[in-house]
Design a protein around this motif. Structure first.
Motif, PDB file in Angstrom:
ATOM      1  N   ASN A 101       0.853  -1.181   0.000  1.00  0.00           N
ATOM      2  CA  ASN A 101       0.000   0.000   0.000  1.00  0.00           C
ATOM      3  C   ASN A 101       0.891   1.233   0.000  1.00  0.00           C
ATOM      4  N   VAL A 102       0.278   2.407  -0.041  1.00  0.00           N
ATOM      5  CA  VAL A 102       1.048   3.640  -0.191  1.00  0.00           C
ATOM      6  C   VAL A 102       1.908   3.948   1.031  1.00  0.00           C
ATOM      7  N   ASN A 103       1.646   3.295   2.154  1.00  0.00           N
ATOM      8  CA  ASN A 103       2.429   3.533   3.359  1.00  0.00           C
ATOM      9  C   ASN A 103       3.376   2.382   3.678  1.00  0.00           C
ATOM     10  N   SER A 104       3.535   1.458   2.741  1.00  0.00           N
ATOM     11  CA  SER A 104       4.369   0.282   2.972  1.00  0.00           C
ATOM     12  C   SER A 104       5.533   0.265   1.994  1.00  0.00           C
ATOM     13  N   THR A 105       6.683  -0.179   2.458  1.00  0.00           N
ATOM     14  CA  THR A 105       7.862  -0.274   1.596  1.00  0.00           C
ATOM     15  C   THR A 105       8.094  -1.688   1.064  1.00  0.00           C
ATOM     16  N   ILE A 106       7.222  -2.626   1.392  1.00  0.00           N
ATOM     17  CA  ILE A 106       7.470  -4.010   1.019  1.00  0.00           C
ATOM     18  C   ILE A 106       7.505  -4.197  -0.497  1.00  0.00           C
ATOM     19  N   LEU A 107       6.708  -3.413  -1.236  1.00  0.00           N
ATOM     20  CA  LEU A 107       6.688  -3.474  -2.690  1.00  0.00           C
ATOM     21  C   LEU A 107       6.944  -2.101  -3.294  1.00  0.00           C
ATOM     22  N   GLU A 108       7.686  -1.293  -2.600  1.00  0.00           N
ATOM     23  CA  GLU A 108       7.861   0.099  -2.990  1.00  0.00           C
ATOM     24  C   GLU A 108       8.446   0.236  -4.395  1.00  0.00           C
ATOM     25  N   GLY A 109       7.707   0.946  -5.258  1.00  0.00           N
ATOM     26  CA  GLY A 109       8.181   1.185  -6.604  1.00  0.00           C
ATOM     27  C   GLY A 109       8.250  -0.051  -7.465  1.00  0.00           C
ATOM     28  N   ASP A 110       7.305  -1.006  -7.308  1.00  0.00           N
ATOM     29  CA  ASP A 110       7.352  -2.227  -8.118  1.00  0.00           C
ATOM     30  C   ASP A 110       7.040  -1.902  -9.574  1.00  0.00           C
ATOM     31  N   THR A 111       7.835  -2.472 -10.479  1.00  0.00           N
ATOM     32  CA  THR A 111       7.782  -2.101 -11.893  1.00  0.00           C
ATOM     33  C   THR A 111       7.417  -3.251 -12.829  1.00  0.00           C
ATOM     34  N   ALA A 112       7.748  -4.481 -12.493  1.00  0.00           N
ATOM     35  CA  ALA A 112       7.505  -5.608 -13.401  1.00  0.00           C
ATOM     36  C   ALA A 112       7.525  -6.909 -12.611  1.00  0.00           C
ATOM     37  N   ALA A 113       7.011  -7.971 -13.235  1.00  0.00           N
ATOM     38  CA  ALA A 113       6.934  -9.268 -12.560  1.00  0.00           C
ATOM     39  C   ALA A 113       7.009 -10.390 -13.584  1.00  0.00           C
ATOM     40  N   SER A 114       7.497 -11.546 -13.132  1.00  0.00           N
ATOM     41  CA  SER A 114       7.553 -12.725 -13.991  1.00  0.00           C
ATOM     42  C   SER A 114       7.599 -13.975 -13.115  1.00  0.00           C
ATOM     43  N   PHE A 115       6.911 -15.024 -13.536  1.00  0.00           N
ATOM     44  CA  PHE A 115       6.891 -16.267 -12.768  1.00  0.00           C
ATOM     45  C   PHE A 115       8.155 -17.089 -13.018  1.00  0.00           C
ATOM     46  N   GLY A 116       8.533 -17.870 -12.000  1.00  0.00           N
ATOM     47  CA  GLY A 116       9.641 -18.799 -12.136  1.00  0.00           C
ATOM     48  C   GLY A 116       9.313 -19.887 -13.144  1.00  0.00           C
ATOM     49  N   ARG A 117      10.364 -20.539 -13.673  1.00  0.00           N
ATOM     50  CA  ARG A 117      10.166 -21.521 -14.745  1.00  0.00           C
ATOM     51  C   ARG A 117      10.672 -22.918 -14.402  1.00  0.00           C
ATOM     52  N   THR A 118      11.112 -23.139 -13.171  1.00  0.00           N
ATOM     53  CA  THR A 118      11.564 -24.469 -12.784  1.00  0.00           C
ATOM     54  C   THR A 118      10.535 -25.091 -11.833  1.00  0.00           C
ATOM     55  N   LYS A 119      10.692 -26.393 -11.563  1.00  0.00           N
ATOM     56  CA  LYS A 119       9.753 -27.067 -10.672  1.00  0.00           C
ATOM     57  C   LYS A 119       9.854 -26.558  -9.242  1.00  0.00           C
ATOM     58  N   TRP A 120      10.966 -25.885  -8.932  1.00  0.00           N
ATOM     59  CA  TRP A 120      11.148 -25.385  -7.570  1.00  0.00           C
ATOM     60  C   TRP A 120      10.535 -24.000  -7.361  1.00  0.00           C
ATOM     61  N   ASP A 121      10.320 -23.264  -8.440  1.00  0.00           N
ATOM     62  CA  ASP A 121       9.821 -21.903  -8.254  1.00  0.00           C
ATOM     63  C   ASP A 121       8.686 -21.531  -9.209  1.00  0.00           C
TER      64      ASP A 121
END
Length: 385
Positions: free
Chosen positions: A328-348
Motif C-alpha cells: 500500500n502507499v504507506n508500505s515499503t514491502i513493494l515500494e516502486g514495483d515495476t515488473a513481474a515474472s513467474f519462475g520456470r523451474t519445478k522449484w519456483d
C-alpha cells in the motif's frame, strides 16, 4: 488501508520528485563498485508550482481498491545499491533472472535459486542509450531487449533514440551472451513494454507509451509498423506522457496497462499470417485498476499487475475482478514495483519475481530511496492468506 487521500498524496509526491526533488549523490562505497550502476546527483527542473496536477490522476484514485496488509510471503532476494532502477525482468529456462536497468543501460543476471550478496552479474552495457525497458524471449534462451534515452531527471524520452537488441545465450561463452543489434526504432517515441506475439512467431509487439500505439517488429527482417492503436492506449494530456505501458498476450488476446488512464485493457488479435497482430475484435477495458505498470499471467489467465506509485501488487481475474494482494502507499514491502515474472523451474513455478525502482519515482513518506530490489512472492501463500 489505502485511502483516496493517501493515494492522492503519493501521486503529488511522485510529481514533486519529478520536478523539484534531487537524489543523493552516490556514497564513496558505491563509487568503488565498478559493475554496479548508480545515478549521479540527478538535477531536477524547478517549476512544480507552475503545473496543476492533472485531473485524470485523481480520477484514477477512485479505481484503486483497498489493499490487504503486508504479507510474510514476500521476501527480498537481492538489493542493488541506492539509486538503481530495475525496470523489467525475464526468466531464463535454467531459472536465472535477467534484469533490465532503467537508471543505466545495463543488463544483469541473478541466480534466482541461489542468490547471494554481490551475485548479480553484469552481462552487457548497451551503447548510445541511458536505460533499458522491455525484454522478451524470442527463441529458446534468446532475448530481445529495448534500449534508449529516458531521463530520470525530467521523466521524458528522446524520440527516435530507441533500438532493439538480441541477447543470445546459445552463442555466448562462459555464460556471457552474444549481443547484437536487431534494428533502430527511429519512428518510435518511447518504446516501453514488449512481448513476443506467440511462440515461434517472428513478430514482437512493442508498446509506445507516448504515441499510444503498438508497433509490430519482425525481428528477422527488422521491418516494423504500427499494428494496434486505440484511445485506450493514449496518454492523457499532462506534463508527463505515459499511456500504454506493459503488454502481454494470453489466449489470442493482447492485454495492456495504461498507466495514466488507470486501466487494464485487451483486444483479440490474429496470431498467424502476414496480418498477425491485427485486431479482430473491439478494444475493451478489463478493469479500472489504477496506475498499473508491467504484469505477468498465471496459467489460468489471472494478471498480476505491479502498481509503481501505489506500491502494491494486484490480481485482476479474466472477468475483471480486482484484488490488491499486498502493499500500500504507506508500505515499503513493494515500494516502486515495476515488473513481474513467474519462475520456470519445478522449484519456483509458483513464485512471482517482482522488481522495483527503490522509490526513485516517489519514496514512501518518511523513508529514503533505496536500491532497486528483486522480490520473491509466494503466490499460493498470498492467495491462501
Amino acid at each position: 488501508m489505502q485511502t483516496r487521500d493517501g493515494f492522492q498524496s503519493r501521486v503529488v509526491q511522485w510529481f514533486e520528485r519529478v520536478y523539484i526533488c534531487s537524489f543523493p549523490a552516490p556514497t564513496s562505497y558505491l563509487q568503488q563498485l565498478e559493475e554496479i550502476p548508480t545515478i549521479s546527483s540527478l538535477k531536477m527542473v524547478h517549476f512544480w508550482q507552475t503545473i496543476f496536477l492533472p485531473v485524470f490522476l485523481f480520477n484514477i484514485v477512485k479505481a484503486v481498491p483497498p489493499p490487504l496488509p503486508p504479507n510474510p510471503a514476500i521476501h527480498t532476494m537481492y538489493e542493488f545499491p541506492n539509486e538503481t532502477w530495475i525496470e523489467n525482468i525475464a526468466v531464463r529456462s535454467n531459472g536465472n533472472l535477467l534484469l533490465n536497468l532503467l537508471s543505466t543501460p545495463q543488463l544483469y543476471q541473478l541466480q534466482a535459486l541461489n542468490p547471494a550478496p554481490g551475485s548479480a552479474k553484469l552481462l552487457h552495457t548497451f551503447p548510445y542509450a541511458t536505460g533499458l525497458t522491455g525484454i522478451a524471449e524470442i527463441q529458446p534462451d534468446v532475448f530481445a531487449v529495448l534500449a534508449g534515452n529516458w531521463s530520470l531527471g525530467t521523466f521524458s524520452t528522446t524520440p527516435g533514440s530507441w533500438s532493439v537488441w538480441k541477447v543470445d545465450f546459445r552463442r555466448g561463452r562462459n555464460n556471457v551472451p552474444a549481443v547484437s543489434k536487431i534494428t533502430d526504432l527511429t519512428k518510435a517515441s518511447f518504446a516501453n513494454g514488449m512481448t513476443l506475439l506467440t511462440p515461434g512467431s517472428p513478430y514482437l509487439l512493442i508498446a509506445d507509451s507516448v504515441l499510444g500505439v503498438v508497433w509490430r517488429l519482425d525481428y528477422l527482417t527488422s521491418e516494423y509498423e504500427i499494428i494496434l492503436e486505440s484511445p485506450l492506449m493514449l496518454p492523457p494530456p499532462g506534463p508527463v506522457l505515459l499511456g500504454i505501458n506493459g503488454i502481454h498476450v494470453f489466449d489470442s488476446s493482447v492485454y495492456f496497462t495504461n498507466s495514466f488512464q488507470g486501466l487494464f485493457g485487451r483486444v483479440l488479435v490474429k496470431l498467424y499470417g502476414p496480418d498477425a497482430g491485427t485486431a479482430t475484435g473491439d478494444y475493451v477495458v478489463v478493469a479500472n485498476n489504477g496506475v498499473g505498470d508491467d504484469f505477468a499471467f498465471d496459467k489460468e489467465g489471472n494478471a498480476y499487475i505491479t502498481q509503481g506509485p501505489s506500491d502494491a501488487l494486484e490480481l485482476v481475474t479474466p472477468k475483471g475482478v480486482v484484488t490488491v494482494l499486498a502493499g500500500n502507499v504507506n508500505s515499503t514491502i513493494l515500494e516502486g514495483d515495476t515488473a513481474a515474472s513467474f519462475g520456470r523451474t519445478k522449484w519456483d513455478e509458483n513464485v512471482l519475481y517482482v522488481v522495483t525502482n527503490g522509490g526513485i519515482a516517489g519514496a514512501v513518506q518518511g523513508t529514503q530511496i533505496t536500491g532497486g530490489k528483486v522480490l520473491a512472492v509466494d503466490v499460493k501463500a498470498l492467495l491462501s492468506s
